[in-house]
Design a protein around this motif. Sequence first.
Motif, PDB file in Angstrom:
ATOM      1  N   THR A  42       0.693  -1.194   0.035  1.00 16.84           N
ATOM      2  CA  THR A  42       0.032  -0.062  -0.075  1.00 16.84           C
ATOM      3  C   THR A  42       0.940   1.516  -0.076  1.00 16.84           C
ATOM      4  N   GLY A 137      -2.365   4.114   7.553  1.00 21.82           N
ATOM      5  CA  GLY A 137      -1.039   3.254   7.411  1.00 21.82           C
ATOM      6  C   GLY A 137      -0.752   2.841   8.981  1.00 21.82           C
ATOM      7  N   VAL A 172      -6.073   3.639   4.477  1.00 18.96           N
ATOM      8  CA  VAL A 172      -4.696   4.116   3.596  1.00 18.96           C
ATOM      9  C   VAL A 172      -4.921   5.563   2.813  1.00 18.96           C
TER      10      VAL A 172
END
Length: 268
Positions: A42, A137, A172
């Motif tokens: 990611t 994150g 994210v």
Amino acid sequence: MGIFDKLFGNKNEKEEANEDKKIFYAQQDKNMEEAYLQAQQTFKYFWRELYWEYRRIVPAQDLAIVKIPFKQKVDELEEPIVEHMWINEINFDGEKINGVLMNSPNELTNITIGDTVSVWLDEISDWLLAIQGKTYGGYTIQVLRSNMSEKERRNHDNAWGLDFGDYDDILVVYEQREHPENLTEHPMAKNMAEKAREFFKENPNEIMTIDENGNNMLHRESIAGNKTTIDILLELGADKTIKNKKGKTAFDYAKQLNWEHIIVSEEK
């Protein structure tokens, strides 16, 4: 000794506690390994947000850092010493991540705070972004938070001065729940489309100007996943077959980073 003792052993409480600890730490190691992989997969969203941040006049981010496992071999030890530490001032060329070490090592002597660092994408162990006090994150941090009590999590978050949210629901991109379309493309790419078209029309040389890695504007926009800007560049004559110093086209990076909306469009 009874039959069950003979078959299965007669473990005392201390032995059972030690086994429980082994199971716990084995699971923790597995969870951390999974966190590393998720961070690597990611990272593109982290970079896309940072790519736009570098264009803003007024900063929107509170924090943008990447965690790396630094290693040092010591003669008397079989395994190298490893310390996971954070870097900031991040840049990314589609291959390697560059930044500056923020931490002072506890044991390592081969690196120090303020050193410039360069690593491959698959070497990072985490990334963390904070916008308006909310985090995105932070996979390894969330593994640690998952084993804390409610009070410990509050204290942890207060120490950081950030809202880490639900450790089972890691975001994210900014406003991901409110605007899930932000997962596909950054809103600024759409909002700045006409200004971008106007700029490139007035400054056509910018379309083909290359950096030290041989990347042109099409490469950089593909690395950041900005399909709207890519469409504008192609419309104005950008050559998608041009390769950089590593022999890669802009589309190669879209595939490498799995920007699906660009891949689907290109393959039609």
